[in-house]
Design an enzyme around this catalytic site. Structure first.
Site, PDB file in Angstrom:
ATOM      1  N   SER A   8       8.373   0.861  55.022  1.00  0.00           N
ATOM      2  CA  SER A   8       7.597   2.173  53.785  1.00  0.00           C
ATOM      3  C   SER A   8       6.389   1.462  53.076  1.00  0.00           C
ATOM      4  O   SER A   8       6.845   0.181  52.967  1.00  0.00           O
ATOM      5  CB  SER A   8       8.682   2.443  52.731  1.00  0.00           C
ATOM      6  N   HIS A   9       5.706   2.542  52.331  1.00  0.00           N
ATOM      7  CA  HIS A   9       5.061   1.649  51.914  1.00  0.00           C
ATOM      8  C   HIS A   9       5.079   0.835  50.498  1.00  0.00           C
ATOM      9  O   HIS A   9       4.230   0.288  49.770  1.00  0.00           O
ATOM     10  CB  HIS A   9       3.263   2.360  51.879  1.00  0.00           C
ATOM     11  N   SER A  10       6.050   1.797  49.880  1.00  0.00           N
ATOM     12  CA  SER A  10       6.037   1.309  49.026  1.00  0.00           C
ATOM     13  C   SER A  10       8.222   0.597  48.809  1.00  0.00           C
ATOM     14  O   SER A  10       9.280   1.183  49.788  1.00  0.00           O
ATOM     15  CB  SER A  10       7.057   2.585  48.395  1.00  0.00           C
ATOM     16  N   SER A  69       0.377   4.250  59.055  1.00  0.00           N
ATOM     17  CA  SER A  69       0.356   2.863  59.030  1.00  0.00           C
ATOM     18  C   SER A  69       1.155   2.182  59.508  1.00  0.00           C
ATOM     19  O   SER A  69       1.618   1.189  59.697  1.00  0.00           O
ATOM     20  CB  SER A  69      -1.162   2.125  57.915  1.00  0.00           C
TER      21      SER A  69
END
Length: 129
Positions: A8-10, A69
């Site tokens: 995840s981006h987080s 991304s």
């Protein structure tokens, strides 16, 4: 045993999904690669590579990712790992939360990588009415 990687981006999102999944399948090899090295929002192919290598138990690794991304970063990470392992690593075409939980539970039952990936993908069809 099939390992699972949550990308995840987080970091908080990745760890939260892992926490949920492990409520249903304790002690299964689930690794996260959330955020960047400096704790920011984003993805890091090197962190993903490390998570994949740690998740590998010999039967393959199912990877779940949140946004476009992240998918590109998973592809880059696969290029950086040994070819023998790369051939056993697949990105699930699944929603990250429901798919991750389904994948971890299925993997904890001793299912094959193909079955884990299919179960994760089937989570797209979960009726929430």
């Amino acid at each position: 045993m099939v390992g699972v990687v949550i990308v995840s981006h987080s970091a908080k999102i990745a760890e939260g999904i892992k926490e949920l999944a492990l409520q249903m399948a304790k002690d299964h090899p689930v690794f996260t690669a959330g955020g960047t090295q400096d704790g920011g929002i984003g993805t890091d192919p090197m962190r993903i590579q490390e998570a994949i290598e740690n998740a590998d138990q010999g039967d393959g690794v199912a990877v779940l990712a949140d946004l476009g991304s992240a998918v590109m970063s998973v592809d880059l990470a696969k290029e950086m790992i040994e070819p023998e392992l790369s051939a056993r690593v697949f990105l699930a075409n699944a929603p990250i939360v429901e798919g991750s939980i389904a994948a971890v539970v299925e993997a904890s039952l001793g299912s094959s990588l193909d079955k884990v990936l299919q179960t994760a993908a089937d989570a797209k069809n979960m009726n929430k009415e």
